[in-house]
Write an enzyme that holds these catalytic residues in place. Structure first.
Site, PDB file in Angstrom:
ATOM      1  N   GLN A   1     -18.365   0.641 -18.007  1.00 20.88           N
ATOM      2  CA  GLN A   1     -18.464  -0.764 -18.433  1.00 20.88           C
ATOM      3  C   GLN A   1     -19.231  -1.608 -17.418  1.00 20.88           C
ATOM      4  OE1 GLN A   1     -17.984  -2.316 -21.196  1.00 20.88           O
ATOM      5  NE2 GLN A   1     -17.306  -0.450 -22.206  1.00 20.88           N
ATOM      6  N   SER A   2     -20.187  -1.025 -16.735  1.00 25.48           N
ATOM      7  CA  SER A   2     -20.955  -1.756 -15.725  1.00 25.48           C
ATOM      8  C   SER A   2     -21.808  -2.870 -16.336  1.00 25.48           C
ATOM      9  CB  SER A   2     -21.858  -0.766 -14.993  1.00 25.48           C
ATOM     10  OG  SER A   2     -22.849  -1.445 -14.258  1.00 25.48           O
TER      11      SER A   2
END
Ligand SMILES: *Cc1c(COP(=O)(O)O)cnc(C)c1O
Length: 340
Positions: A83-84
């Site tokens: 989920q960067s």
């Protein structure tokens, strides 16, 4: 107050909508001021640097992409969690500039892609997933592997470190400091404190160095979302030294005031306790401002706790830099049972 030295910025690609707004949060200020008073709280809306490319990483990537293009690269390789926000921004920046993007992701795809990962895939980035252990142990080799992979196919890849936090990326927040200090001047105040979430350290490094170079007395504090205070002390210094080497500038390190608050990391990176989720709901309902659970929500919750303890009572104006991250909110939907 200022000994403004003219900075000569390197090549940069205009991607962000700047300047971002600076807004007061007066209902939050009123609610959290103690009997001893406390600062007026302002927010620098770097969640508004763009829509899909939103957030702090875009400021850094303007300089990183400028350098990648100057070097004749046609591919960007970077890394981060599944989920960067940084990977999502890089994926979109690559698409915008007609470059290929390879993402080295920590974690696995479980179920349908959501949040940032869905955007990565929409943007056409190639994704490779690695278990956390392998990722942390082999990250350098993974970059080498993918760079060679593209070279064999006739592409020149530019490697961007975690969060674009290095001596090149921090130019984004040196420029960001200049913008923020000008916003404050226009609003009629001089900020005593600037607060941001800190994860890979580059935003904090850029703000700390920027304020220092611009002669501002503002104290920059990074609220850690992972690692520990010693890590950020070291990382911020390392990024600033790297910046000196790349830019040919010198900085009197003894004049740098690197402040880290590591008291609100909670259970760990991207894991938060209920009070953080409640703070996110409170800020959204009181101010119409959306924070994320991984970075800004955690940092803002920490800030509210510190205000409550009276730790900023001698300060008149405090600016919280909203670094974005809203796409990361949705994969945390199960953490808001108290809304039902
Ligand atoms: C990456 C990120 C941060 C932390 O910035 P660093 O420069 O990596 O320390 C803060 N907030 C959001 C939303 C981010 O995506």
């Amino acid at each position: 107050m200022t000994t403004e030295m003219p900075l000569s910025f390197p090549r940069r690609v205009d991607l962000a909508h700047l300047p971002t707004p600076l807004q007061p949060l007066d209902r939050i200020t009123e609610k959290f001021s103690t009997p001893h008073g406390g600062p007026r709280i302002w927010v620098k809306r770097d969640d508004l640097t763009e829509t899909a490319m939103s957030g702090n990483k875009l400021r850094k990537l303007e300089f990183v992409a400028g350098e990648a293009m100057a070097q004749g690269c046609d591919t960007l390789i970077t890394c981060g969690g599944v989920q960067s926000n940084h990977c999502r921004t890089t994926a979109l920046v690559g698409a915008r500039l007609g470059m290929r993007v390879q993402l080295i992701l920590r974690g696995e795809l479980d179920g349908l892609p959501d949040g940032n990962l869905l955007v990565d895939q929409l943007a056409g980035a190639s994704t490779a997933f690695y278990p956390p252990r392998e990722y942390f142990e082999d990250l350098t080799n993974l970059f080498t592997h993918w760079q060679a992979f593209y070279a064999e196919r006739g592409h020149k890849a530019f490697c961007i470190p975690t969060g674009a936090s290095d001596g090149l990326g921090i130019w984004g927040y040196i420029a960001g400091s200049e913008e923020l200090l000008a916003d404050c001047r226009d609003a009629g105040f001089i900020p005593e404190h600037i607060v941001c979430a800190t994860g890979s350290g580059g935003t904090q490094a850029g703000l700390t160095l920027g304020c220092h170079l611009l002669g501002s007395e503002a104290r920059v504090t990074g609220y850690a979302v992972c690692d520990n205070a010693a890590y950020f002390q070291r990382k911020v210094r390392e990024d600033i030294r790297h910046w000196c080497r790349l830019s040919g500038n010198t900085v009197d390190e003894s004049g740098l005031n690197i402040q880290v608050n590591a008291d609100y990391i909670g259970p760990g990176y991207a894991v938060a306790d209920e009070p953080v989720y409640r703070a996110i709901a409170e800020v959204a309902s009181l101010e119409g401002l959306l924070l994320d659970p991984v970075y800004t929500g955690k940092a803002f919750y920490g800030l509210l706790q510190e205000l409550h303890k009276g730790n900023y009572r001698d300060c008149k104006n405090l600016v919280f830099v909203h670094t974005g991250g809203q796409f990361g909110l949705f994969p945390h939907r199960e953490n808001f049972p108290f809304l039902l």
